[in-house]
Design a protein around this motif. Structure first.
Motif, PDB file in Angstrom:
ATOM      1  N   TYR A 228       0.854  -7.014  25.754  1.00 40.89           N
ATOM      2  CA  TYR A 228       1.776  -6.284  24.882  1.00 40.89           C
ATOM      3  C   TYR A 228       1.458  -6.562  23.422  1.00 40.89           C
ATOM      4  O   TYR A 228       0.726  -7.487  23.100  1.00 40.89           O
ATOM      5  CB  TYR A 228       3.207  -6.702  25.206  1.00 40.89           C
ATOM      6  CG  TYR A 228       3.626  -6.278  26.591  1.00 40.89           C
ATOM      7  CD1 TYR A 228       4.341  -5.109  26.793  1.00 40.89           C
ATOM      8  CD2 TYR A 228       3.256  -7.036  27.697  1.00 40.89           C
ATOM      9  CE1 TYR A 228       4.701  -4.702  28.059  1.00 40.89           C
ATOM     10  CE2 TYR A 228       3.611  -6.630  28.968  1.00 40.89           C
ATOM     11  CZ  TYR A 228       4.330  -5.478  29.147  1.00 40.89           C
ATOM     12  OH  TYR A 228       4.685  -5.071  30.398  1.00 40.89           O
TER      13      TYR A 228
ATOM     14  N   LEU B 109       7.322   1.588  25.360  1.00 41.93           N
ATOM     15  CA  LEU B 109       7.290   0.547  26.382  1.00 41.93           C
ATOM     16  C   LEU B 109       7.780   1.212  27.659  1.00 41.93           C
ATOM     17  O   LEU B 109       8.869   1.763  27.705  1.00 41.93           O
ATOM     18  CB  LEU B 109       8.202  -0.623  25.977  1.00 41.93           C
ATOM     19  CG  LEU B 109       8.314  -1.757  26.978  1.00 41.93           C
ATOM     20  CD1 LEU B 109       6.971  -2.432  27.180  1.00 41.93           C
ATOM     21  CD2 LEU B 109       9.327  -2.792  26.507  1.00 41.93           C
TER      22      LEU B 109
ATOM     23  N   ARG C 151       3.952  -1.479  24.368  1.00 39.52           N
ATOM     24  CA  ARG C 151       2.676  -1.364  25.036  1.00 39.52           C
ATOM     25  C   ARG C 151       1.753  -0.328  24.399  1.00 39.52           C
ATOM     26  O   ARG C 151       0.552  -0.372  24.554  1.00 39.52           O
ATOM     27  CB  ARG C 151       2.930  -0.972  26.483  1.00 39.52           C
ATOM     28  CG  ARG C 151       1.790  -1.324  27.394  1.00 39.52           C
ATOM     29  CD  ARG C 151       2.316  -1.375  28.796  1.00 39.52           C
ATOM     30  NE  ARG C 151       1.492  -2.183  29.656  1.00 39.52           N
ATOM     31  CZ  ARG C 151       1.912  -2.643  30.825  1.00 39.52           C
ATOM     32  NH1 ARG C 151       3.130  -2.390  31.219  1.00 39.52           N
ATOM     33  NH2 ARG C 151       1.114  -3.336  31.589  1.00 39.52           N
TER      34      ARG C 151
END
Lengths: 443, 379
Positions: free
Chosen positions: A82, A107, A247
């Motif tokens: 991440y 995300l 992400r």
């Protein structure tokens, strides 16, 4: 004496001079307007192209392969790496910070949507992002960004969620399947140890979580996002235990179309070339600058958007320049023709001057001085009129007035002088060869 | 008499008329070139926009529940229908390709295997950048294109081979090229459709079809409606990201061209007008003489109008020929293909130039007040 004659010529026959000046003003106005618009059109259209959405995508370097089909990521939360949300403000500190129009972090986490009735559960993805989030920039300012900026074609029936509340929007496809509508409550279940299909046989999801969210709207995008549930980034971070992380980041940046130079590998450039490349808003140099402020990030150009945009922008700019040159040529010829006419119609005057013993050099200087005065006055007025036209054109086409450019004023004045002189010199040459006697007789 | 005076007048002031002719020709050339451009540019830009990729997607409707790993597929029968509609002469489809996605495993990691017609990819997705070789044959079951991320993860390079498994089936693939797009393709392995169908065990099923439809929004909508009627069991949807932005940009471009063309036309017209007015002004002494000789003013005006009208017609004709050449050159320079001259532009330009030239005779009206004696004296 010289100046008195020039002055006399203007005061004695104002109407004729006015006509010549009008042609000049109009011609120079076209040229100014076309030049201003041509200089402006690249920037304006680059902004319009941002309607195609982000052109850069940032993902963690050490990430595992996303397993995404039809908007559903089949990868468990534990897998992959991440990026820290706290670094995002630095995007607005790079050299081309003003060219960063917006960015949205994403995300995603696989989830199972439970329906109220005992129907089968539906597998989907819970996506966390920003709608319109305030990002603190290290220099102390606040930057508003989110999907409203990076994905302008997304439409919500109902309302977007508030970035600070635990609400969500449901993709139109998913809503059609489940009958969800704004105002409903949706219950999602997701396992922290990944989702059923990717769990190896014999392994059971260790811990299951439930979350209920209020649906504020139905999201239609025309893409795979119509199958997901979208919620504020902070909510998804809290649910997955990935606080302050994301992400994928979509960045929308204003860029200059790629050319031969920008396609070269920066590592093969000399120092001066590298500086030139770095200080030009090419998408590759913006990508490099983002990589420098986001450690551990891989910045990729979304080639589908960038290539098409670059190609079309190049074409439009070339088209505008050619139209501009054509207009300039026509204006030049017409103005030159007017200048020539005004010399020709005064051949008796020239004959008289010659008969009185004036050398042709003086006569020519007299005429050219007269034409130059006309050129500067006409060129100046034409510049002002042209900038006004360009302003209106920009307003009509892009809703933003085109920026006037003072640098064009000397260009236009020189151009007007050159065109008028060229237009006068040819007939002056012819008149010079005339014998005064027949001219004075009126032949 | 009328014609003789006209001929004489034309012959006498050859120099001045030549100058006016130059002004009219250049005005006409720019006007007709811009008109040609205006008519053709939208079509040209629409075609340019097609390099942005597919704008229509056909997929099975996302109804019912699916908890299995496979994405839904539809059979070859529907695909044949889509192909026949797309290949129809009026459809405007430039290219299309079916896709089938399978989650497969290679070594320790999962990877998405995407099957399509790889020979069609360079046309459907011109932005794909391949390092190595493209797979140029639809029947090639051996080679594949590997996404950039996959290549890094599995340590693959062009020429190396690897094994992919799915549901007990196993295939060996040889890497032909590394694919980088900046999109989802970076994380996928691209094989020919038959390979993906084989490993997924779906017969001739496909997951979705991407279609690239040329033309404006209306045409795309017509195609969507037509195709949806032929395959009612499938979902046909335009890709809004492309379609909407494209429509918005096209309307901006149309406006930009229209405004520029209108402006340049108007100003060029005015320029020519001013030149013609200068020409009319210097007729003062001629007119004074004719009036002194008893010529009627309307007749004199008619004579001048005939003169400049003729000038406008000749200049307009020559100018529009020049304009066609100019437009063709601009087209080749900007779009790589010539902009075809349109027949209606010729009479339009000639009429325009005649009107402008004749409007330039307006100052003659002022001359009706000319007193012959004063003019002849040279005042």
């Amino acid at each position: 004496m010289f100046f008195r004659i020039v002055g006399e010529s203007f005061s004695r026959n104002p109407l004729r001079k006015w006509l010549a000046a009008v042609a000049l003003v109009l011609g120079m106005a076209i040229t100014t307007a076309a030049l201003t618009v041509a200089l402006d059109v690249g920037d304006r259209l680059a902004r319009e192209f941002r309607a195609f959405g982000a052109n850069l995508v940032v993902s963690p370097t050490a990430d595992t392969l996303p397993l995404e089909i039809g908007g559903v990521d089949y990868r468990p939360v534990e897998e992959g790496s991440y990026l820290p949300e706290a670094d995002l403000g630095k995007l607005k500190t790079i050299f081309w910070r003003h060219n960063i129009i917006g960015f949205s972090p994403f995300l995603e986490v696989p989830a199972i949507l439970e329906r109220d009735s005992s129907g089968p559960a539906i597998r989907t993805t819970l996506t966390g992002t920003w709608v319109n989030h305030s990002v603190a920039i290290p220099d102390g300012t606040i930057f508003q960004t989110g999907v409203l900026r990076t994905h302008p074609w997304w439409k919500v029936e109902g309302a977007w969620f508030d970035d600070s509340k635990q609400d969500c929007v449901v993709g139109a496809g998913l809503a059609a399947r489940t009958g969800l509508k704004p105002g409903d409550t949706v219950t999602l279940r997701f396992a922290r140890a990944g989702l059923a299909p990717l769990v190896q046989p014999g392994q059971t999801p260790s811990e299951e979580r439930h979350v209920s969210m209020h649906v504020t709207g139905i999201l239609s995008t025309g893409g795979t996002e119509e199958q997901v549930v979208m919620a504020p980034l902070a909510v998804v971070q809290a649910l997955t235990g990935r606080t302050g992380e994301f992400r994928r980041l979509m960045v929308s940046a204003l860029t200059r179309p790629e050319d031969e130079f920008s396609r070269r590998d920066p590592s093969t450039m000399s120092k001066a070339e590298y500086d030139r490349w770095f200080c030009a808003p090419y998408i590759s140099s913006i990508a490099l600058q983002i990589r420098q402020v986001l450690p551990g990030a891989d910045v990729q150009v979304i080639r589908q958007v960038a290539e098409g945009e670059g190609r079309i922008l190049t074409r439009i700019t070339a088209l505008m320049w050619l139209v501009c040159i054509a207009a300039l040529l026509a204006a030049g010829l017409v103005v030159g023709a007017t200048a020539a006419t005004s010399v020709l119609e005064r051949h008796s005057e020239i004959g008289l001057m010659k008969a009185l013993g004036a050398p042709m050099g003086t006569v020519s200087a007299l005429f050219l001085a007269e034409q130059l005065v006309l050129a500067f006055v006409g060129g100046g007025l034409g510049y002002v009129a042209g900038e006004g036209l360009a302003y209106l054109m920009g307003q009509a086409v892009f809703g933003v007035p085109a920026t006037g450019r003072l640098i064009l004023l000397p260009v236009i004045l020189l151009l007007a002088a050159a065109v008028v002189l060229a237009g006068s010199l040819i007939p002056l040459g012819r008149v010079a060869r005339l014998d005064p006697a027949p001219v004075l007789r009126g032949e | 008499m009328f014609w003789r005076v006209l001929r004489g007048s034309l012959r006498e002031s050859r120099g001045r008329l030549a100058v006016a002719l130059v002004a009219i020709i250049s005005g006409a050339a720019v006007s007709s070139a811009l008109l040609d451009l205006q008519f053709d540019a939208e079509r040209k830009f629409t075609r340019e926009f097609r390099t942005l990729g597919a704008n229509v997607v056909v997929s099975p409707p996302s109804t019912g529940s699916r908890t299995d790993e496979e994405s839904p597929v539809f059979g070859g029968e529907e695909l044949q229908k889509i192909i026949s509609v797309s290949n129809g002469g009026q459809s405007g489809v430039t290219t299309f390709a079916p896709f089938l996605f399978v989650v497969a495993h290679s070594a320790e990691s999962s990877v998405i295997l995407a099957g399509t017609w790889l020979d069609e990819a360079p046309r459907l997705a011109p932005w794909w950048k391949v390092q190595g070789q493209w797979v140029s044959n639809r029947a090639d079951r051996q080679h594949c294109l590997v996404g950039r991320q996959v290549a890094r993860q599995l340590k693959l390079s062009p020429g190396s081979s690897f094994e992919v498994t799915h549901a007990g089936r196993k295939i060996n693939l040889e890497v032909s090229g590394i694919l980088s797009t900046g999109g989802a393709e970076d994380n996928q392995v691209y094989v020919n459709l038959a390979v993906a169908q084989g490993i997924a065990g779906v017969g001739d099923g496909v997951g979705l079809v991407e279609i690239n439809v040329g033309g404006n929004a209306e045409r795309v909508q017509n195609f969507v409606t037509e195709l949806a009627a032929r395959v009612p069991e499938l979902e046909v949807r335009p890709l809004r990201q492309i379609a909407q932005a494209e429509g918005q940009l096209l309307s901006r471009l149309r406006m930009l061209l229209l405004v520029t063309v209108a402006l340049v036309l108007a100003l060029t017209g005015l320029c020519v007008l001013a030149t013609m007015a200068t020409l009319a002004m210097e007729r003062r002494s001629d007119i004074g003489l004719m009036k002194a000789l008893g010529g009627a003013m309307p007749r004199l005006v008619r004579m001048f109008l005939a003169e400049v009208g003729l000038l406008g017609a000749v200049g307009g004709a020559l100018g529009s020929l020049l304009g066609a050449v100019l437009a063709a050159w601009i087209g080749r320079r900007v779009f790589g293909t010539a902009i075809s001259a349109r027949l209606e532009v010729f009479p339009l330009t000639i009429a325009l130039m005649m009107a402008v030239a004749m409007a330039g005779a307006t100052p003659l009206r002022l001359l009706s007040r000319v007193r012959p004696a004063v003019v002849l004296r040279g005042g």
